[in-house]
Design a protein around this motif. Structure first.
Motif, PDB file in Angstrom:
ATOM      1  N   GLN A 129       0.846  -1.201   0.000  1.00 14.87           N
ATOM      2  CA  GLN A 129       0.000   0.000   0.000  1.00 14.87           C
ATOM      3  C   GLN A 129       0.872   1.237   0.000  1.00 14.87           C
ATOM      4  O   GLN A 129       1.873   1.318   0.726  1.00 14.87           O
ATOM      5  N   THR A 130       0.472   2.206  -0.816  1.00 11.12           N
ATOM      6  CA  THR A 130       1.115   3.516  -0.826  1.00 11.12           C
ATOM      7  C   THR A 130       0.080   4.544  -0.390  1.00 11.12           C
ATOM      8  O   THR A 130      -1.134   4.300  -0.487  1.00 11.12           O
ATOM      9  N   PRO A 131       0.526   5.700   0.086  1.00 13.19           N
ATOM     10  CA  PRO A 131      -0.419   6.711   0.581  1.00 13.19           C
ATOM     11  C   PRO A 131      -1.468   7.084  -0.463  1.00 13.19           C
ATOM     12  O   PRO A 131      -1.138   7.337  -1.621  1.00 13.19           O
ATOM     13  N   GLY A 132      -2.710   7.100  -0.050  1.00 20.46           N
ATOM     14  CA  GLY A 132      -3.802   7.497  -0.927  1.00 20.46           C
ATOM     15  C   GLY A 132      -4.306   6.414  -1.854  1.00 20.46           C
ATOM     16  O   GLY A 132      -5.221   6.647  -2.641  1.00 20.46           O
ATOM     17  N   LYS A 133      -3.713   5.234  -1.773  1.00 25.98           N
ATOM     18  CA  LYS A 133      -4.123   4.138  -2.643  1.00 25.98           C
ATOM     19  C   LYS A 133      -4.603   2.961  -1.819  1.00 25.98           C
ATOM     20  O   LYS A 133      -4.249   2.814  -0.649  1.00 25.98           O
ATOM     21  N   GLN A 134      -5.397   2.113  -2.450  1.00 27.16           N
ATOM     22  CA  GLN A 134      -5.867   0.911  -1.773  1.00 27.16           C
ATOM     23  C   GLN A 134      -4.741  -0.120  -1.693  1.00 27.16           C
ATOM     24  O   GLN A 134      -3.839  -0.141  -2.529  1.00 27.16           O
ATOM     25  N   ARG A 135      -4.851  -0.943  -0.696  1.00 28.93           N
ATOM     26  CA  ARG A 135      -3.902  -2.045  -0.559  1.00 28.93           C
ATOM     27  C   ARG A 135      -4.100  -3.003  -1.736  1.00 28.93           C
ATOM     28  O   ARG A 135      -5.232  -3.337  -2.089  1.00 28.93           O
ATOM     29  N   GLU A 136      -2.995  -3.423  -2.328  1.00 25.04           N
ATOM     30  CA  GLU A 136      -3.085  -4.294  -3.492  1.00 25.04           C
ATOM     31  C   GLU A 136      -2.314  -5.589  -3.279  1.00 25.04           C
ATOM     32  O   GLU A 136      -1.317  -5.631  -2.559  1.00 25.04           O
ATOM     33  N   LEU A 137      -2.790  -6.615  -3.955  1.00 29.20           N
ATOM     34  CA  LEU A 137      -2.139  -7.918  -3.871  1.00 29.20           C
ATOM     35  C   LEU A 137      -0.792  -7.879  -4.596  1.00 29.20           C
ATOM     36  O   LEU A 137      -0.686  -7.311  -5.686  1.00 29.20           O
ATOM     37  N   VAL A 138       0.206  -8.489  -3.982  1.00 25.31           N
ATOM     38  CA  VAL A 138       1.503  -8.658  -4.634  1.00 25.31           C
ATOM     39  C   VAL A 138       1.664 -10.111  -5.047  1.00 25.31           C
ATOM     40  O   VAL A 138       1.909 -10.419  -6.207  1.00 25.31           O
ATOM     41  N   ALA A 139       1.510 -11.018  -4.079  1.00 23.70           N
ATOM     42  CA  ALA A 139       1.659 -12.443  -4.364  1.00 23.70           C
ATOM     43  C   ALA A 139       1.053 -13.246  -3.231  1.00 23.70           C
ATOM     44  O   ALA A 139       1.038 -12.798  -2.081  1.00 23.70           O
ATOM     45  N   THR A 140       0.547 -14.426  -3.567  1.00 27.14           N
ATOM     46  CA  THR A 140       0.038 -15.339  -2.555  1.00 27.14           C
ATOM     47  C   THR A 140       0.557 -16.744  -2.830  1.00 27.14           C
ATOM     48  O   THR A 140       0.941 -17.082  -3.955  1.00 27.14           O
ATOM     49  N   ILE A 141       0.536 -17.543  -1.779  1.00 26.25           N
ATOM     50  CA  ILE A 141       0.929 -18.939  -1.897  1.00 26.25           C
ATOM     51  C   ILE A 141       0.056 -19.759  -0.952  1.00 26.25           C
ATOM     52  O   ILE A 141      -0.119 -19.393   0.213  1.00 26.25           O
TER      53      ILE A 141
END
Length: 111
Positions: A37-49
């Motif tokens: 997450q960056t300021p002003g943006k929604q949390r986003e998926l990077v990777a899952t396992i």
């Protein structure tokens, strides 16, 4: 409970490795992952396992990041880092009806 570590400052093109240990995890079937997450943006998926080692990556990190796990610890190897990868990275553990987030670790990539 999740404990994340490994963030820091790195130059563009460099590498970092994030770790997140899940203590007290109790579900044999689960998914662990990294989000950012960056300021002003929604949390986003990077990777899952998954607990069966099935992986999933955001298009923006494919070929550069690798997620892996060893029992209750998940790792994110980040290579060829770009300034746009700068964010607070959070690990997540979830199973049916349960989820837990780590405290976040800051990754800063300088140009």
């Amino acid at each position: 409970q999740l404990q994340a570590s490994g963030g820091g400052l790195v130059q563009a093109g460099g590498s970092l490795r994030l770790s997140c240990a899940a203590t007290g995890s109790k579900f044999s079937i689960n998914v662990m992952g990294w989000y950012r997450q960056t300021p002003g943006k929604q949390r986003e998926l990077v990777a899952t396992i998954t607990s069966g080692s099935i992986t999933n990556y955001a298009d923006s990190v494919k070929g550069r990041f690798t997620i892996s796990r060893d029992k209750g610890t998940v790792y994110l190897q980040m290579n060829s880092l770009k300034p746009e990868d700068t964010a607070v990275y959070y690990c997540k553990y979830h199973s049916t009806g349960y989820e837990s987030w780590g405290q976040g670790t800051l990754v800063t990539v300088s140009s």
